[in-house]
Scaffold this motif. Structure first.
Motif, PDB file in Angstrom:
ATOM      1  N   ALA A 233      -5.329 -34.140  31.553  1.00  0.00           N
ATOM      2  CA  ALA A 233      -4.447 -33.642  32.625  1.00  0.00           C
ATOM      3  C   ALA A 233      -3.309 -34.618  32.887  1.00  0.00           C
ATOM      4  N   GLN A 234      -3.598 -35.915  32.854  1.00  0.00           N
ATOM      5  CA  GLN A 234      -2.562 -36.913  33.075  1.00  0.00           C
ATOM      6  C   GLN A 234      -1.556 -36.944  31.923  1.00  0.00           C
ATOM      7  N   ILE A 235      -2.054 -36.815  30.704  1.00  0.00           N
ATOM      8  CA  ILE A 235      -1.154 -36.803  29.547  1.00  0.00           C
ATOM      9  C   ILE A 235      -0.253 -35.572  29.577  1.00  0.00           C
ATOM     10  N   GLU A 236      -0.813 -34.442  30.012  1.00  0.00           N
ATOM     11  CA  GLU A 236      -0.024 -33.207  30.123  1.00  0.00           C
ATOM     12  C   GLU A 236       1.147 -33.397  31.073  1.00  0.00           C
ATOM     13  N   GLN A 237       0.969 -34.222  32.087  1.00  0.00           N
ATOM     14  CA  GLN A 237       2.023 -34.462  33.084  1.00  0.00           C
ATOM     15  C   GLN A 237       2.796 -35.753  32.813  1.00  0.00           C
ATOM     16  N   SER A 238       2.667 -36.299  31.630  1.00  0.00           N
ATOM     17  CA  SER A 238       3.308 -37.572  31.303  1.00  0.00           C
ATOM     18  C   SER A 238       4.818 -37.521  31.506  1.00  0.00           C
ATOM     19  N   SER A 239       5.367 -38.613  31.997  1.00  0.00           N
ATOM     20  CA  SER A 239       6.817 -38.703  32.197  1.00  0.00           C
ATOM     21  C   SER A 239       7.552 -39.103  30.919  1.00  0.00           C
ATOM     22  N   SER A 240       6.799 -39.436  29.885  1.00  0.00           N
ATOM     23  CA  SER A 240       7.404 -39.841  28.615  1.00  0.00           C
ATOM     24  C   SER A 240       7.935 -38.623  27.857  1.00  0.00           C
ATOM     25  N   GLU A 241       9.209 -38.633  27.534  1.00  0.00           N
ATOM     26  CA  GLU A 241       9.786 -37.526  26.763  1.00  0.00           C
ATOM     27  C   GLU A 241       9.156 -37.442  25.385  1.00  0.00           C
ATOM     28  N   TRP A 242       8.833 -38.602  24.815  1.00  0.00           N
ATOM     29  CA  TRP A 242       8.221 -38.609  23.486  1.00  0.00           C
ATOM     30  C   TRP A 242       6.858 -37.926  23.540  1.00  0.00           C
ATOM     31  N   VAL A 243       6.035 -38.266  24.543  1.00  0.00           N
ATOM     32  CA  VAL A 243       4.709 -37.658  24.682  1.00  0.00           C
ATOM     33  C   VAL A 243       4.834 -36.163  24.889  1.00  0.00           C
ATOM     34  N   GLN A 244       5.765 -35.727  25.705  1.00  0.00           N
ATOM     35  CA  GLN A 244       5.967 -34.304  25.948  1.00  0.00           C
ATOM     36  C   GLN A 244       6.361 -33.583  24.667  1.00  0.00           C
ATOM     37  N   GLN A 245       7.230 -34.202  23.868  1.00  0.00           N
ATOM     38  CA  GLN A 245       7.625 -33.586  22.598  1.00  0.00           C
ATOM     39  C   GLN A 245       6.430 -33.457  21.665  1.00  0.00           C
TER      40      GLN A 245
END
Length: 275
Positions: A233-245
């Protein structure tokens, strides 16, 4: 090793780890913790060193700097015999399955029991059938590896990985090349076995959806660093653009679609230079 900053109930602790291949720095001073009884995922694109990290945890590779501690033991300071004893407590599910092709399913699962114990064949038979029952393949015990589907082969390899009742299992891309049904079965098995047997599981994967379904905690790695970490759940809401991509499979973002090049028009108009 000073492991005081590792969370309580940590089974595997990686601290300040640096590792390179030639001039290519795979890991640059990374730290990770893997909690007992939990499923922890290491995620990231292909080529980021996820499998290399498993080899460092298992003592197959040595870091340039930093430490890897498994169940209180510094892996890279162990003598060979001590390391082998530790490895008996660490099951491994290889990406290819790595079944012995000249042995049938039964003998593949029996192999580690025959190599590392002094059990009678009667006891080995009971254990093998128990492990095959756990992965749903007791009825396939006489089949040869070339008679198995890809999903069945991966499940036999999982039965072999738990044959010695390890404290943890390392999964190297367990979902790669699996059809949706086989993938669903593996997801269910990994979760069920972890809970039933009280295992600690470390999953290396770039299959986002399947891994996030069962992971208790996720580390996302890229360019030698831990980009982010947390619960699914925390990773899904990550502020990192790289992680979101990465998590959403976007074609463009911090990881660009185009490989770096000079301006397209300039390249088209340039003359006299052949590729």
């Amino acid at each position: 090793m000073d492991n005081s900053n590792a969370p309580q109930n940590t089974l595997v602790s990686v601290r300040d780890l640096t590792f390179s291949r030639g001039n290519n720095k795979i890991f640059d001073d990374i730290s990770l913790d893997f909690e007992r009884g939990k499923i922890t995922a290491i995620m990231g694109p292909s080529g980021t060193g996820k499998t290399t990290l498993l080899k460092l945890i298992g003592g197959q590779l040595y870091p340039e700097k930093g430490t890897v501690t498994v169940d209180g033991q510094n892996v890279h300071q162990l003598r060979r015999k001590e390391l082998y004893e530790l490895r008996k407590r660490m099951g491994m599910l290889f990406q290819s399955g790595a079944l012995l092709t000249d042995m049938n399913v039964y003998d593949n699962v029996a192999f580690p029991l025959r190599e590392h114990t002094h059990l009678t064949e009667s006891m080995i038979r009971s254990l093998v059938l128990m492990k095959l029952q756990a992965v749903g393949l007791r009825g396939a015990h006489q089949l040869m590896p070339n008679e198995l589907s890809g999903g069945m082969a991966r499940r036999v390899a999982l039965a072999r990985a738990i044959a010695l009742d390890p404290m943890m299992i390392l999964y190297d891309e367990p979902f790669t090349g699996q059809d949706p049904i086989s993938m669903g079965v593996l997801v269910l098995l990994i979760k069920a076995l972890n809970e039933t047997l009280g295992l600690t599981s470390i999953i290396v994967s770039h299959d986002v959806e399947e891994t996030a379904k069962i992971a208790d905690y996720i580390y996302v790695i890229a360019n030698g660093k831990v980009v982010d970490h947390g619960t699914p759940a925390q990773i899904e809401q990550s502020s990192s653009e790289w992680v979101q991509q990465f998590m959403h499979g976007a074609a463009d973002g911090p990881v660009h679609f185009h490989y770096p090049a000079k301006e397209y028009v300039d390249d088209l108009l340039s003359t006299g230079k052949r590729y």
